[in-house]
Design a protein around this motif. Structure first.
Motif, PDB file in Angstrom:
ATOM      1  N   ALA A 137     -10.136   9.047  -0.067  1.00 21.32           N
ATOM      2  CA  ALA A 137     -10.273   8.423  -1.394  1.00 21.32           C
ATOM      3  C   ALA A 137      -9.057   7.573  -1.738  1.00 21.32           C
ATOM      4  O   ALA A 137      -9.174   6.584  -2.464  1.00 21.32           O
ATOM      5  CB  ALA A 137     -10.489   9.501  -2.454  1.00 21.32           C
ATOM      6  N   SER A 138      -7.906   7.917  -1.180  1.00 17.99           N
ATOM      7  CA  SER A 138      -6.691   7.147  -1.501  1.00 17.99           C
ATOM      8  C   SER A 138      -6.763   5.735  -0.930  1.00 17.99           C
ATOM      9  O   SER A 138      -6.015   4.851  -1.333  1.00 17.99           O
ATOM     10  CB  SER A 138      -5.442   7.867  -0.977  1.00 17.99           C
ATOM     11  OG  SER A 138      -5.407   7.766   0.430  1.00 17.99           O
ATOM     12  N   GLY A 139      -7.702   5.510   0.004  1.00 14.45           N
ATOM     13  CA  GLY A 139      -7.869   4.165   0.569  1.00 14.45           C
ATOM     14  C   GLY A 139      -8.533   3.198  -0.410  1.00 14.45           C
ATOM     15  O   GLY A 139      -8.526   1.986  -0.193  1.00 14.45           O
ATOM     16  N   VAL A 140      -9.082   3.700  -1.497  1.00 12.04           N
ATOM     17  CA  VAL A 140      -9.744   2.827  -2.477  1.00 12.04           C
ATOM     18  C   VAL A 140      -8.675   2.137  -3.330  1.00 12.04           C
ATOM     19  O   VAL A 140      -7.810   2.800  -3.898  1.00 12.04           O
ATOM     20  CB  VAL A 140     -10.680   3.663  -3.400  1.00 12.04           C
ATOM     21  CG1 VAL A 140     -11.221   2.816  -4.538  1.00 12.04           C
ATOM     22  CG2 VAL A 140     -11.808   4.274  -2.589  1.00 12.04           C
ATOM     23  N   SER A 141      -8.739   0.814  -3.356  1.00 17.88           N
ATOM     24  CA  SER A 141      -7.738   0.118  -4.182  1.00 17.88           C
ATOM     25  C   SER A 141      -8.411  -0.742  -5.255  1.00 17.88           C
ATOM     26  O   SER A 141      -7.774  -1.545  -5.911  1.00 17.88           O
ATOM     27  CB  SER A 141      -6.825  -0.725  -3.303  1.00 17.88           C
ATOM     28  OG  SER A 141      -7.633  -1.623  -2.563  1.00 17.88           O
ATOM     29  N   PRO A 157      -0.612   2.110 -11.321  1.00 18.33           N
ATOM     30  CA  PRO A 157      -1.955   2.063 -10.738  1.00 18.33           C
ATOM     31  C   PRO A 157      -2.082   2.859  -9.442  1.00 18.33           C
ATOM     32  O   PRO A 157      -3.168   3.298  -9.077  1.00 18.33           O
ATOM     33  CB  PRO A 157      -2.196   0.570 -10.474  1.00 18.33           C
ATOM     34  CG  PRO A 157      -0.900  -0.114 -10.680  1.00 18.33           C
ATOM     35  CD  PRO A 157       0.021   0.801 -11.434  1.00 18.33           C
ATOM     36  N   GLU A 158      -0.955   3.063  -8.733  1.00 13.04           N
ATOM     37  CA  GLU A 158      -0.999   3.756  -7.442  1.00 13.04           C
ATOM     38  C   GLU A 158      -1.052   5.278  -7.556  1.00 13.04           C
ATOM     39  O   GLU A 158      -1.367   5.966  -6.589  1.00 13.04           O
ATOM     40  CB  GLU A 158       0.229   3.369  -6.612  1.00 13.04           C
ATOM     41  CG  GLU A 158       0.025   2.137  -5.759  1.00 13.04           C
ATOM     42  CD  GLU A 158      -1.301   2.186  -4.998  1.00 13.04           C
ATOM     43  OE1 GLU A 158      -1.546   3.169  -4.280  1.00 13.04           O
ATOM     44  OE2 GLU A 158      -2.087   1.242  -5.144  1.00 13.04           O
ATOM     45  N   ALA A 159      -0.687   5.800  -8.720  1.00 14.80           N
ATOM     46  CA  ALA A 159      -0.599   7.261  -8.862  1.00 14.80           C
ATOM     47  C   ALA A 159      -1.932   7.904  -8.477  1.00 14.80           C
ATOM     48  O   ALA A 159      -3.001   7.400  -8.831  1.00 14.80           O
ATOM     49  CB  ALA A 159      -0.240   7.628 -10.293  1.00 14.80           C
ATOM     50  N   PHE A 160      -1.859   8.995  -7.744  1.00 14.74           N
ATOM     51  CA  PHE A 160      -3.082   9.675  -7.320  1.00 14.74           C
ATOM     52  C   PHE A 160      -2.775  11.152  -7.097  1.00 14.74           C
ATOM     53  O   PHE A 160      -1.899  11.496  -6.293  1.00 14.74           O
ATOM     54  CB  PHE A 160      -3.621   9.044  -6.032  1.00 14.74           C
ATOM     55  CG  PHE A 160      -4.988   9.549  -5.609  1.00 14.74           C
ATOM     56  CD1 PHE A 160      -5.904  10.036  -6.526  1.00 14.74           C
ATOM     57  CD2 PHE A 160      -5.369   9.508  -4.271  1.00 14.74           C
ATOM     58  CE1 PHE A 160      -7.164  10.488  -6.143  1.00 14.74           C
ATOM     59  CE2 PHE A 160      -6.630   9.946  -3.872  1.00 14.74           C
ATOM     60  CZ  PHE A 160      -7.526  10.438  -4.817  1.00 14.74           C
ATOM     61  N   ALA A 161      -3.473  11.995  -7.838  1.00 14.75           N
ATOM     62  CA  ALA A 161      -3.237  13.437  -7.721  1.00 14.75           C
ATOM     63  C   ALA A 161      -4.556  14.181  -7.826  1.00 14.75           C
ATOM     64  O   ALA A 161      -5.517  13.694  -8.437  1.00 14.75           O
ATOM     65  CB  ALA A 161      -2.295  13.905  -8.830  1.00 14.75           C
ATOM     66  N   GLU A 173      -2.532  21.868  -5.418  1.00 10.11           N
ATOM     67  CA  GLU A 173      -2.471  20.504  -5.929  1.00 10.11           C
ATOM     68  C   GLU A 173      -2.043  19.582  -4.801  1.00 10.11           C
ATOM     69  O   GLU A 173      -1.319  19.991  -3.890  1.00 10.11           O
ATOM     70  CB  GLU A 173      -1.425  20.376  -7.057  1.00 10.11           C
ATOM     71  CG  GLU A 173      -1.733  21.166  -8.307  1.00 10.11           C
ATOM     72  CD  GLU A 173      -1.401  22.645  -8.162  1.00 10.11           C
ATOM     73  OE1 GLU A 173      -0.335  22.954  -7.598  1.00 10.11           O
ATOM     74  OE2 GLU A 173      -2.215  23.497  -8.585  1.00 10.11           O
ATOM     75  N   LEU A 174      -2.498  18.338  -4.882  1.00 10.01           N
ATOM     76  CA  LEU A 174      -2.112  17.325  -3.896  1.00 10.01           C
ATOM     77  C   LEU A 174      -1.643  16.074  -4.637  1.00 10.01           C
ATOM     78  O   LEU A 174      -2.172  15.751  -5.694  1.00 10.01           O
ATOM     79  CB  LEU A 174      -3.318  16.927  -3.030  1.00 10.01           C
ATOM     80  CG  LEU A 174      -4.040  18.021  -2.256  1.00 10.01           C
ATOM     81  CD1 LEU A 174      -5.325  17.465  -1.646  1.00 10.01           C
ATOM     82  CD2 LEU A 174      -3.129  18.571  -1.169  1.00 10.01           C
ATOM     83  N   GLY A 175      -0.684  15.385  -4.044  1.00 11.39           N
ATOM     84  CA  GLY A 175      -0.244  14.109  -4.622  1.00 11.39           C
ATOM     85  C   GLY A 175      -0.100  13.105  -3.506  1.00 11.39           C
ATOM     86  O   GLY A 175       0.283  13.465  -2.383  1.00 11.39           O
ATOM     87  N   LEU A 176      -0.417  11.845  -3.802  1.00 11.42           N
ATOM     88  CA  LEU A 176      -0.308  10.826  -2.762  1.00 11.42           C
ATOM     89  C   LEU A 176       1.154  10.553  -2.442  1.00 11.42           C
ATOM     90  O   LEU A 176       1.533  10.403  -1.294  1.00 11.42           O
ATOM     91  CB  LEU A 176      -1.000   9.533  -3.234  1.00 11.42           C
ATOM     92  CG  LEU A 176      -1.099   8.418  -2.219  1.00 11.42           C
ATOM     93  CD1 LEU A 176      -1.874   8.862  -0.993  1.00 11.42           C
ATOM     94  CD2 LEU A 176      -1.762   7.189  -2.840  1.00 11.42           C
ATOM     95  N   ARG A 177       1.974  10.487  -3.507  1.00 11.25           N
ATOM     96  CA  ARG A 177       3.395  10.236  -3.305  1.00 11.25           C
ATOM     97  C   ARG A 177       4.186  11.347  -3.983  1.00 11.25           C
ATOM     98  O   ARG A 177       3.634  12.091  -4.788  1.00 11.25           O
ATOM     99  CB  ARG A 177       3.779   8.882  -3.906  1.00 11.25           C
ATOM    100  CG  ARG A 177       2.925   7.753  -3.358  1.00 11.25           C
ATOM    101  CD  ARG A 177       2.940   6.587  -4.293  1.00 11.25           C
ATOM    102  NE  ARG A 177       2.779   7.015  -5.675  1.00 11.25           N
ATOM    103  CZ  ARG A 177       2.935   6.211  -6.713  1.00 11.25           C
ATOM    104  NH1 ARG A 177       3.257   4.955  -6.533  1.00 11.25           N
ATOM    105  NH2 ARG A 177       2.770   6.655  -7.943  1.00 11.25           N
ATOM    106  N   GLU A 178       5.468  11.392  -3.707  1.00  8.62           N
ATOM    107  CA  GLU A 178       6.278  12.432  -4.313  1.00  8.62           C
ATOM    108  C   GLU A 178       6.183  12.314  -5.840  1.00  8.62           C
ATOM    109  O   GLU A 178       6.275  11.209  -6.386  1.00  8.62           O
ATOM    110  CB  GLU A 178       7.727  12.270  -3.859  1.00  8.62           C
ATOM    111  CG  GLU A 178       8.425  13.600  -3.841  1.00  8.62           C
ATOM    112  CD  GLU A 178       9.855  13.464  -3.372  1.00  8.62           C
ATOM    113  OE1 GLU A 178      10.102  12.633  -2.482  1.00  8.62           O
ATOM    114  OE2 GLU A 178      10.692  14.193  -3.926  1.00  8.62           O
ATOM    115  N   GLY A 179       5.982  13.412  -6.479  1.00  5.53           N
ATOM    116  CA  GLY A 179       5.938  13.397  -7.950  1.00  5.53           C
ATOM    117  C   GLY A 179       4.530  13.240  -8.500  1.00  5.53           C
ATOM    118  O   GLY A 179       4.267  13.588  -9.649  1.00  5.53           O
TER     119      GLY A 179
END
Ligand code: GLN
Length: 440
Positions: A137-141, A157-161, A173-179
């Motif tokens: 799902a993170s591939g959706v932009s 806009p990039e935040a993804f959790a 929990e999962l996060g795309l990037r730190e934080g």
């Protein structure tokens, strides 16, 4: 056209391999009782014995191994149902069979965790599969961050959790990037099912639905329109949600009414209090022309009950939109709905089963604005989205999921959230009618 000239089936080109072996029990709706399958005290001994066998089968039975096994099963280190067990075993070294005894009223949960009897029997495998879907799902932009509330336009806009909580309170929990995983966001329209639940509890279904309909509107979430009876279409769009707010203890000051709402959020989030995004509240209040227009329009049409004040209803509505949470809390809220109104982690019944049935029904038919029909068709799960990019997905009798990703599609739903939802029901047979296909 010749057969071999046909294009390949596009839907499967970029999809993960269809993976149908369920890690969670599908099918029949089940919920855990308010006390985790707590059996008669005598059963504690049998649970201890079964837990011992499972622990010994894993290797050297030590206190630390026991505590680690519980966490590996998805029960967090702060799970209030295991306080006595952690206290007794965290510092214990090697254990011996003869003296091994679990604290009586925790033994059943420990046994279930060690023997794979919780909702996610193989928790690491389950988490791994969800992580896989999350990365797809993170591939959706596609999509754009909502800008009609200026403060929301500042979202990254990039935040993804993602947050997940099963009906047995197994969480991650999962996060795309730190934080990202700990990022706090305001719930916006995800507050609507909770306010609807509260109104049902306080005023009853008859009164609530004398004022608010239960049909999808087929139009945008803030459309100025009423149904044929001159009522807002449903509690999941702005007009219906403003009216629902009017039904929450209209005689009390707004502060107290907001406290009631927050109390429900805290209870459903296993005791973690929600925050309040004052900047969003101020920004939205300043730019709430449409919601004011909706409220005046409804007052003109005599929609509000006589004891309700329109301005106060609007204020309560806007405050609730600014409730702040994170994916961990929101997943627990979703899991409370999945578990028939009982918070899985605290085992407290917060909302009656009848109210949960009503809430999930309208989430399924109206929770995704004018994408609700498409979502019900393809995903087949009750869900609710908000313009902040929040999304709560309920797999009844199984688990709750929370997504935060602020890029929205044309209908105001999180694009990555919708993509994750689609993949979720490809991987797990949780679409409301999946059992029909499975039985073929
Ligand atoms: N606070 C937002 C509004 O009233 C809620 C709408 C939404 O999340 N879709 O416009």
């Amino acid at each position: 056209m010749e057969d071999d000239a046909l294009p390949p089936p596009v839907t499967h080109l970029s999809s993960p391999k269809p993976d149908t072996a369920p890690a969670l029990a599908p099918g029949a709706f089940r919920t855990r009782p308010a006390q985790f399958e707590r059996a008669a005290p005598a059963a504690g001994e049998a649970d201890s014995k079964a837990a011992w066998r499972a622990l010994a089968a894993r290797g050297e039975p030590t206190g630390q191994a026991l505590v680690e096994a519980l966490e590996a099963a998805g029960l967090s280190a702060d799970d209030p149902r295991l306080t006595a067990t952690r206290k007794a075993f965290a510092e214990a070294g090697a254990l011996d069979e003869a003296s091994f005894a679990l604290p009586g009223d925790e033994a059943c949960l420990v046994r279930a965790a060690l023997t794979g009897a919780l909702a996610a029997g193989d928790f690491p495998a389950f988490r791994g599969r969800i992580t896989n879907l999350f990365h797809y799902a993170s591939g959706v932009s596609a999509g754009k961050v909502a800008a009609y509330i200026p403060q929301l336009a500042k979202a990254d806009p990039e935040a993804f959790a993602l947050g997940c909580c099963t009906i047995d309170g197994q969480r991650f929990e999962l996060g795309l990037r730190e934080g990202d995983a700990a990022h706090r966001f305001c719930v916006q329209s995800v507050m609507k099912p909770m306010n609807y639940a509260l109104a049902l509890e306080l005023a009853g279904e008859t009164v609530v639905h004398a004022h608010v309909g239960r049909e999808p509107s087929g139009q945008g979430f803030n459309e100025i329109t009423l149904n044929q009876k001159g009522r807002p279409h449903n509690p999941m769009i702005n007009a219906g949600a403003i009216l629902t707010a009017a039904l929450i203890r209209p005689g009390l000051p707004v502060d107290k009414r907001f406290d009631l709402v927050c109390r429900l959020w805290r209870g459903a989030a296993a005791g973690d209090a929600p925050g309040f995004d004052a900047a969003v509240y101020a920004s939205e209040t300043k730019h709430a022309d449409r919601n004011h227009a909706l409220a005046y329009f409804m007052r003109e049409h005599g929609c509000f009950p006589p004891e309700a004040d329109m301005h106060e209803a609007l204020e309560l509505y806007l405050r609730c939109c600014a409730i702040e949470t994170d994916v961990r809390r929101l997943a627990s809220v979703a899991a409370t709905l999945a578990n028939g109104g009982v918070c899985p982690v605290t085992e407290r019944q917060l909302v009656s089963r009848e109210s949960v049935k009503a809430v999930l029904s309208l989430m399924l038919s109206c929770g995704m604005y004018d994408f609700s029909g498409e979502y019900a068709f393809t995903v087949g799960l009750p869900a609710k989205s908000g313009v902040s990019g929040a999304l709560m997905i309920v797999a009844p009798g199984v688990a709750g999921f929370a997504i935060y990703s602020p890029r929205l599609g044309a209908q105001g739903n999180s694009e990555r959230g919708v993509e994750f939802s689609r993949r979720l029901v490809q991987a797990f047979p949780w679409h409301v009618y999946a059992p029909i296909v499975a039985g073929a």
